[in-house]
Scaffold this motif. Structure first.
Motif: not given
Ligand SMILES: Nc1ncnc2c1ncn2[C@@H]1O[C@H](COP(=O)(O)OP(=O)(O)OP(=O)(O)O)[C@@H](O)[C@H]1O
Ligand SMILES: [Mg+2]
Length: 255
Positions: A50-76
């Protein structure tokens, strides 16, 4: 750096909807190494996915400082348990390391590849080998180099040493410790083994059936100051193995 709030991850299976992770919350500071421990099927890999964006989140949230959908693939970046399965069998080491550079539009391939190999303790001559020409430990070094070559800010490690011999495990853990110190990386390490977690992590979350049952500092784990019966049973379960690991890693045998 990482904040997970009441995270639920749900899968659709033949038997209906299953919550693989239920209401999990934790945070990881920048530069910290956080551990996730628990029995098989408890949801550890699902949290990393879920943190690396491979699995969708059903409820709740996760936040990685400074990383958005576009940069997550590189940052994480993630390193998986099985260095045999995670490397493409028909790719040379060179091709394996070139791929993430290409995908992320990073230049200067030659220098970065040689550098990445050196950082994980592999001679540049390994560039033209295929996975079947490498030992398990060397493969895992290549997998770590592949993750680090894009200069991520977060490294997720899913049982990175459990497929390896104890002495090779120690080498890889020492490598990860050195990389963490040199790069001030934020890391989450999943392991069945509390001794492995204790070698690298400052805090751990104990998981069972998709839930976090307890969060502990590594000092509490060492002192066996755990609240839940389940955490205690995990501590006992690692007992048989811990002396061997402690010897190989040079860590506290009381862990
Ligand atoms: N894609 C999926 N579809 C359906 N169920 C899944 C899927 N991925 C995982 N699960 C289920 O979610 C639960 C948690 O799985 P997960 O892989 O996170 O466990 P784990 O703690 O990593 O276990 P292990 O230590 O064996 O790797 C399991 O019951 C698993 O069967
Ligand atoms: Mg797993």
């Amino acid at each position: 750096m990482i904040r997970v709030d009441a995270l639920t991850v749900r899968f659709r299976t033949a038997a209906g909807l299953v919550d693989a992770v239920r209401g999990a919350s934790f945070h990881v500071a920048a530069g910290e190494v956080f551990g996730l421990v628990g029995e098989s099927g408890s949801g550890k890999s699902t949290i990393l996915r879920a943190l690396s964006g491979l699995t969708p989140v059903a409820e709740g949230s996760l936040h990685i400082a400074g990383a958005d959908r576009d940069t997550r693939r590189r940052d994480v970046q993630m390193v998986f348990q099985d260095p045999y399965g995670s490397l493409h069998p028909r790719f040379t080491v060179d091709q394996t390391l070139r791929e993430p550079l290409r995908i992320n539009r990073i230049g200067d391939h030659e220098a970065r590849i040689v550098n990445a190999l050196r950082e994980v303790g592999l001679n540049p001559s390994f560039r033209f080998r295929y996975p079947h020409q490498l030992s398990g430990g060397q493969r895992q070094r290549v997998a770590i180099a592949r993750a680090l070559i894009v200069e991520p800010r977060v490294l997720l490690l899913d049982e990175p040493t459990s497929a390896l011999d104890v002495s090779v495990q120690a080498e890889i853990l020492n490598l990860l410790k050195r990389l963490h110190q040199e790069r001030n990386l934020t890391m989450i390490l999943v392991s069945h083994n509390l001794a492995v977690v204790g070698f690298l992590c400052s805090r751990v979350a104990i998981m069972r059936n998709g839930e976090i049952v307890e969060k502990l500092s590594i000092e509490s784990v060492r002192a066996q100051q755990v609240e839940s019966e389940y955490s205690r049973s995990l501590l006992l379960a690692t007992g048989g193995y811990r002396r061997k690991v402690a010897e190989a890693f040079g860590v506290d045998a009381s862990l």
